[in-house]
Design an enzyme around this catalytic site. Structure first.
Site, PDB file in Angstrom:
ATOM      1  N   GLU A 114      43.821  32.515  94.497  1.00  0.00           N
ATOM      2  CA  GLU A 114      42.591  32.202  93.740  1.00  0.00           C
ATOM      3  C   GLU A 114      42.411  30.687  93.751  1.00  0.00           C
ATOM      4  OE1 GLU A 114      42.439  34.012  89.870  1.00  0.00           O
ATOM      5  OE2 GLU A 114      42.393  36.027  90.706  1.00  0.00           O
ATOM      6  N   HIS A 229      33.096  30.519  84.205  1.00  0.00           N
ATOM      7  CA  HIS A 229      33.455  31.164  85.479  1.00  0.00           C
ATOM      8  C   HIS A 229      32.247  31.036  86.406  1.00  0.00           C
ATOM      9  CE1 HIS A 229      34.866  34.012  88.427  1.00  0.00           C
ATOM     10  NE2 HIS A 229      36.023  34.095  87.797  1.00  0.00           N
ATOM     11  N   ARG A 275      37.518  25.770  89.154  1.00  0.00           N
ATOM     12  CA  ARG A 275      36.330  26.457  88.609  1.00  0.00           C
ATOM     13  C   ARG A 275      35.234  25.532  88.104  1.00  0.00           C
ATOM     14  NH1 ARG A 275      38.938  31.579  85.507  1.00  0.00           N
ATOM     15  NH2 ARG A 275      39.456  32.547  87.486  1.00  0.00           N
ATOM     16  N   HIS A 336      33.630  31.814  79.989  1.00  0.00           N
ATOM     17  CA  HIS A 336      34.690  32.757  80.363  1.00  0.00           C
ATOM     18  C   HIS A 336      35.949  32.627  79.514  1.00  0.00           C
ATOM     19  CE1 HIS A 336      36.805  35.395  83.075  1.00  0.00           C
ATOM     20  NE2 HIS A 336      37.694  34.470  83.362  1.00  0.00           N
ATOM     21  N   ARG A 371      41.770  25.567  82.771  1.00  0.00           N
ATOM     22  CA  ARG A 371      42.825  26.552  83.049  1.00  0.00           C
ATOM     23  C   ARG A 371      42.851  26.953  84.522  1.00  0.00           C
ATOM     24  NH1 ARG A 371      42.765  32.421  83.160  1.00  0.00           N
ATOM     25  NH2 ARG A 371      40.521  32.212  82.866  1.00  0.00           N
TER      26      ARG A 371
HETATM   27  P1  FAD Z   1      42.253  39.539  73.890  1.00  0.00           P
HETATM   28  O1  FAD Z   1      42.832  40.315  75.010  1.00  0.00           O
HETATM   29  O2  FAD Z   1      40.865  39.118  74.004  1.00  0.00           O
HETATM   30  O3  FAD Z   1      42.431  40.411  72.573  1.00  0.00           O
HETATM   31  C1  FAD Z   1      41.872  39.989  71.344  1.00  0.00           C
HETATM   32  C2  FAD Z   1      42.031  41.114  70.363  1.00  0.00           C
HETATM   33  O4  FAD Z   1      41.707  40.676  69.047  1.00  0.00           O
HETATM   34  C3  FAD Z   1      41.127  42.299  70.621  1.00  0.00           C
HETATM   35  O5  FAD Z   1      41.883  43.459  70.379  1.00  0.00           O
HETATM   36  C4  FAD Z   1      40.019  42.137  69.571  1.00  0.00           C
HETATM   37  O6  FAD Z   1      39.379  43.334  69.232  1.00  0.00           O
HETATM   38  C5  FAD Z   1      40.851  41.616  68.421  1.00  0.00           C
HETATM   39  N1  FAD Z   1      40.122  40.912  67.363  1.00  0.00           N
HETATM   40  C6  FAD Z   1      39.299  39.832  67.494  1.00  0.00           C
HETATM   41  N2  FAD Z   1      38.861  39.447  66.278  1.00  0.00           N
HETATM   42  C7  FAD Z   1      39.414  40.280  65.366  1.00  0.00           C
HETATM   43  C8  FAD Z   1      39.335  40.397  63.947  1.00  0.00           C
HETATM   44  N3  FAD Z   1      38.591  39.592  63.200  1.00  0.00           N
HETATM   45  N4  FAD Z   1      40.035  41.390  63.331  1.00  0.00           N
HETATM   46  C9  FAD Z   1      40.782  42.266  64.057  1.00  0.00           C
HETATM   47  N5  FAD Z   1      40.879  42.201  65.403  1.00  0.00           N
HETATM   48  C10 FAD Z   1      40.220  41.223  66.052  1.00  0.00           C
HETATM   49  N6  FAD Z   1      42.912  36.071  82.811  1.00  0.00           N
HETATM   50  C11 FAD Z   1      43.860  36.169  83.768  1.00  0.00           C
HETATM   51  O7  FAD Z   1      44.935  35.594  83.629  1.00  0.00           O
HETATM   52  N7  FAD Z   1      43.597  36.892  84.886  1.00  0.00           N
HETATM   53  C12 FAD Z   1      42.437  37.551  85.098  1.00  0.00           C
HETATM   54  O8  FAD Z   1      42.265  38.206  86.119  1.00  0.00           O
HETATM   55  C13 FAD Z   1      41.440  37.451  84.107  1.00  0.00           C
HETATM   56  N8  FAD Z   1      40.241  38.070  84.264  1.00  0.00           N
HETATM   57  C14 FAD Z   1      39.348  38.077  83.228  1.00  0.00           C
HETATM   58  C15 FAD Z   1      38.187  38.824  83.346  1.00  0.00           C
HETATM   59  C16 FAD Z   1      37.311  38.913  82.287  1.00  0.00           C
HETATM   60  C17 FAD Z   1      36.060  39.728  82.422  1.00  0.00           C
HETATM   61  C18 FAD Z   1      37.588  38.211  81.081  1.00  0.00           C
HETATM   62  C19 FAD Z   1      36.653  38.295  79.926  1.00  0.00           C
HETATM   63  C20 FAD Z   1      38.732  37.442  80.967  1.00  0.00           C
HETATM   64  C21 FAD Z   1      39.618  37.373  82.035  1.00  0.00           C
HETATM   65  N9  FAD Z   1      40.794  36.626  81.946  1.00  0.00           N
HETATM   66  C22 FAD Z   1      41.736  36.711  82.941  1.00  0.00           C
HETATM   67  C23 FAD Z   1      41.151  35.950  80.695  1.00  0.00           C
HETATM   68  C24 FAD Z   1      42.152  36.832  79.924  1.00  0.00           C
HETATM   69  O9  FAD Z   1      41.771  38.176  80.074  1.00  0.00           O
HETATM   70  C25 FAD Z   1      42.207  36.491  78.442  1.00  0.00           C
HETATM   71  O10 FAD Z   1      42.354  35.115  78.259  1.00  0.00           O
HETATM   72  C26 FAD Z   1      43.394  37.190  77.792  1.00  0.00           C
HETATM   73  O11 FAD Z   1      43.377  38.570  78.083  1.00  0.00           O
HETATM   74  C27 FAD Z   1      43.363  36.977  76.282  1.00  0.00           C
HETATM   75  O12 FAD Z   1      44.344  37.780  75.698  1.00  0.00           O
HETATM   76  P2  FAD Z   1      44.527  37.755  74.123  1.00  0.00           P
HETATM   77  O13 FAD Z   1      45.602  38.742  73.816  1.00  0.00           O
HETATM   78  O14 FAD Z   1      44.685  36.380  73.661  1.00  0.00           O
HETATM   79  O15 FAD Z   1      43.116  38.255  73.556  1.00  0.00           O
HETATM   80  C1  SIN Z   2      38.881  36.387  87.962  1.00  0.00           C
HETATM   81  O1  SIN Z   2      39.281  37.481  88.364  1.00  0.00           O
HETATM   82  O2  SIN Z   2      38.151  35.647  88.609  1.00  0.00           O
HETATM   83  C2  SIN Z   2      39.283  35.949  86.616  1.00  0.00           C
HETATM   84  C3  SIN Z   2      40.608  35.319  86.690  1.00  0.00           C
HETATM   85  C4  SIN Z   2      40.856  34.474  85.482  1.00  0.00           C
HETATM   86  O3  SIN Z   2      39.975  34.228  84.686  1.00  0.00           O
HETATM   87  O4  SIN Z   2      41.992  33.995  85.349  1.00  0.00           O
END
Ligand code: FAD
Ligand code: SIN
Length: 527
Positions: A114, A229, A275, A336, A371
C-alpha cells in the site's frame, strides 16, 4: 434512573481495540463491554486493505519502523512506533492461532503493498474483508470467556469523574440512564469520521469518546491531524464506499477526467505516494479540470483476478452499475481516520486516573501527523493489549477498592426538534468538509468556527436522552476541537495543510495539546 451496575473493568466500544483489551482484562476480573449498536458495527468491521506487519521474508521490523516514522512526517512518538512494529508480529501470530484466516499463496501468508510502504507487508483476509475477519474471530473469542459480559445498544453518554479520577460511565439504554461504576474505565470508541459530510466511516463513528474525555477535563492531542483517504466512491445515490488503497498496490491508476495519469506529476512514488499527497493531488486535478471527481482505473487488470482479490469491492461497485474490470471508477477523497485523540502513554494511561484508552480514540503519537496505511488495525491490537495490561496494573494496585457513588446528574434535560436538529447536523458536516477538510486556511477555519462555536456553547450543558442528539452534541464538540487545533497550527505538516502557511515553519515540531477550561479550550501546548 435504572439500578446501578458494578464491574471491575468497563470497556466502551467493541472494535479491535476494545475486544483485544477485553480478552486480556478478563484474566484479572469481571469485564463489561458496552457498545452503542450491534457488536460488529465499527470501523474495524469495514476495514478492507489489511493489517501491516513485518513478517514477510523480504521485510524487517526496522524497515516497518522507518516507513511509519517517514509517513508521520516528523511528529511520531518514536517509543510508540517501536512498540507497534516490534510487538505487532506477536499479536498477529496470536490472532492466527485464534482462527483468523489471512489469505495465503500456497501455504505462505500473502502480503500486499500500500502507499508509502517500502515492502509488501499488508496481510489481508477474504481479499478485501480483513476487518470483518478479525472482528469475527475476536467476537467469537470473547464469547467463550465467562468473565466478559456484553451489552449492545448501550451508549456511554458521559464519564463519571470526580477530582480527576474516573469511576465509570453514565450509560443510555432505551432512554434510561444507568450508572456503571468500574475500577478502571476503558475508551475504545474509535474515531470521528462522521463529523465530515464525506467520510468512509460507519455512522456510529461520531467522536463520542473524545467528546466525553474532553468534557471530563482529559488532555486531547493533535486533533488537527485528520487523514483523508484519496479514493471513496463518488456517485449520486451511492454510499461513499471505500476503494481500498490495496487496489493501487495491485496496479490501479488514478486518472483525471481526460484520462491522464497524473500522480507522477506530484510525487516520485506516483499512485503509491502518501495519502495526504494523493488526496491533495486529486483535489488539485479536480480544480484544474473543473470536476468533482477523478477516476480509479483497473480496466487493464484481469477480471478474474479482480473478482478474487477484491470480491467485496467488485460486488458493491456492480450493484451501482460499475463493472470495475470494464469501467473506471469515479472517486474523490473522504475523511477516513483521525491521528489525534485522547492523549495516552504507551500503556494506555490518560491524564485522568482510572481512565484508559486505545485504538483510534487514543493518541499515543504513534502515527504522528499522518498514519501509514494499514497501521491502525495493528495499533488496535498492540495498544488494546498494552492498555489492558496498564488497567490491570492500576486495578491490582489497590488493596481494597471503594466505589464512589455520590455523583450529581448530568446537565439539564432537553428535548429538541429532531427535524431541525437533522438540518443543523448536515449543515455542520458540510462546513467541516468544505472549511476544515483536505485544504485549510485561516479564513476557512474562522468561517467554520463562527458556525460551530455557538452550537458547541448551546449544547455543552444539555443532557439528551435521544442517542441522535447525544451524537450530535459529541460531533459538534469534536468539530470544534479539530477547528481550533487547526487554527492554532500555523504551518503545514502531514495531513494538515494550510494554504496560508504552506511549509513546516516555526515550532512545527510541537504537539497541540488541549483540555477543557470552564466551557472553553485551554492550550497546554501549541506551535
Ligand atoms: P472501532 O473499530 O471504530 O470501534 C469503535 C466501537 O465503539 C464501535 O463498536 C462503536 O459502536 C463503539 N462506540 C462508539 N461510541 C460509543 C458510545 N458512546 N457508547 C458505546 N459504544 C460506542 N485500518 C487498517 O489498519 N487497515 C485497513 O484496511 C483499514 N481499512 C479501513 C476501511 C474503512 C472503511 C474504515 C472506516 C477504516 C479503515 N481502517 C483501516 C481504519 C481502522 O479500521 C480503524 O482505525 C480501527 O478499526 C479502529 O478500531 P477501534 O477499535 O479503535 O474502533
Ligand atoms: C484501505 O484499504 O485503503 C484502507 C487502509 C487503511 O486505512 O489503513
Amino acid at each position: 434512573m435504572s439500578e446501578d451496575i458494578y464491574t471491575d473493568y468497563l470497556i466502551i466500544g467493541s472494535g479491535v481495540a476494545g475486544l483485544r483489551a477485553a480478552i486480556e482484562m478478563s484474566k484479572s476480573g469481571n469485564v463489561l463491554v458496552v457498545t452503542k449498536d450491534l457488536p460488529t458495527e465499527s470501523s474495524t468491521e469495514y476495514a478492507q486493505g489489511g493489517i501491516a506487519v513485518a513478517l514477510s521474508d523480504e521485510d524487517e521490523i526496522g524497515i516497518h519502523y522507518e516507513d511509519t516514522i517517514k509517513a508521520g512526517d516528523g511528529l511520531c512518538n518514536e517509543e510508540a512506533v517501536k512498540v507497534l512494529v516490534s510487538e505487532g508480529p506477536e499479536r498477529i501470530i496470536e490472532l492466527i492461532n485464534w482462527g483468523v484466516e489471512f489469505d495465503r499463496e500456497g501455504t505462505k501468508l500473502s502480503f500486499t503493498l500500500e502507499g508509502a510502504h517500502s515492502r509488501k507487508r499488508i496481510l489481508h483476509a477474504h481479499g478485501d474483508s480483513t476487518g470483518k475477519e478479525i472482528e469475527r474471530v475476536l467476537i467469537n473469542k470473547v464469547s467463550t470467556i465467562d468473565s466478559v459480559k456484553k451489552a449492545s445498544f448501550t451508549m456511554a453518554i458521559d464519564l463519571i469523574v470526580d477530582e480527576h479520577r474516573c469511576y465509570g460511565a453514565f450509560l443510555l439504554k432505551d432512554k434510561e440512564i444507568i450508572r456503571c461504576f468500574a475500577k478502571a474505565t476503558f475508551l475504545a470508541t474509535g474515531g470521528a469520521g462522521q463529523v465530515y459530510s464525506r467520510t468512509t466511516n460507519p455512522r456510529v463513528i461520531t467522536g463520542d469518546g473524545m467528546a466525553m474525555a474532553f468534557r471530563a477535563f482529559a488532555h486531547l492531542k493533535d486533533m488537527e491531524f485528520v487523514q483523508f483517504h484519496p479514493t471513496a466512491l463518488y456517485k449520486k445515490e451511492a454510499p461513499q464506499f471505500l476503494l481500498s488503497e490495496a487496489m493501487r498496490g495491485e496496479g490501479a491508476i488514478l486518472r483525471n477526467i481526460h484520462g491522464e495519469a497524473f500522480m507522477k506529476n506530484y510525487h516520485p512514488l506516483g499512485d503509491l505516494a502518501p495519502r495526504d499527497v494523493v488526496s491533495r493531488a486529486i483535489i488539485s486535478e479536480m480544480v484544474r479540470t473543473n470536476t468533482s471527481f477523478v477516476y480509479l482505473d483497473l480496466t487493464h487488470l484481469d477480471e478474474n483476478f479482480l473478482k478474487k482479490r477484491f470480491p467485496q469491492i467488485y460486488r458493491t461497485c456492480l450493484n451501482f452499475n460499475i463493472n470495475i474490470a470494464q469501467q473506471m471508477i469515479p472517486v474523490s477523497p473522504a475523511a477516513h481516520y483521525i491521528m489525534g485523540g485522547v492523549e495516552t502513554n504507551i500503556d494506555g494511561e490518560t491524564s485522568i486516573e482510572g481512565l484508559f484508552a486505545a485504538g483510534e480514540v487514543a493518541c499515543t503519537g504513534v502515527h504522528g501527523a499522518n498514519r501509514l496505511a494499514s497501521n491502525s488495525l495493528l495499533e488496535g491490537l498492540v495498544f488494546g493489549y498494552r492498555a489492558a495490561k496498564g488497567a490491570i496494573k492500576y486495578v491490582e494496585g489497590f488493596e481494597s477498592f471503594k466505589f464512589k457513588k455520590d455523583f450529581p446528574m448530568l446537565g439539564k434535560l432537553e428535548i429538541l426538534d429532531l427535524t431541525e436538529m437533522n438540518i443543523i447536523k448536515e449543515q455542520f458536516r458540510e462546513i467541516m468538509w468544505n472549511r476544515v477538510g483536505v485544504i485549510r486556511c485561516a479564513e476557512s477555519l474562522n468561517i467554520a468556527k463562527s458556525f460551530i462555536q455557538p452550537l458547541y456553547e448551546r449544547f455543552s450543558s444539555s443532557l439528551f436522552l435521544d442517542p441522535f442528539l447525544v451524537e450530535l452534541k459529541n460531533m459538534i464538540t469534536v468539530g470544534f476541537l479539530i477547528t481550533e487545533s487547526a487554527l492554532a497550527r500555523k504551518n503545514s505538516v502531514g495531513a494538515h495543510y494550510r494554504t496560508d502557511y504552506k511549509n513546516k515553519s516555526g515550532n512545527w515540531k510541537n504537539h497541540t495539546v488541549i483540555k477543557r477550561k470552564n466551557n472553553d479550550i485551554q492550550f497546554i501546548s501549541k506551535c
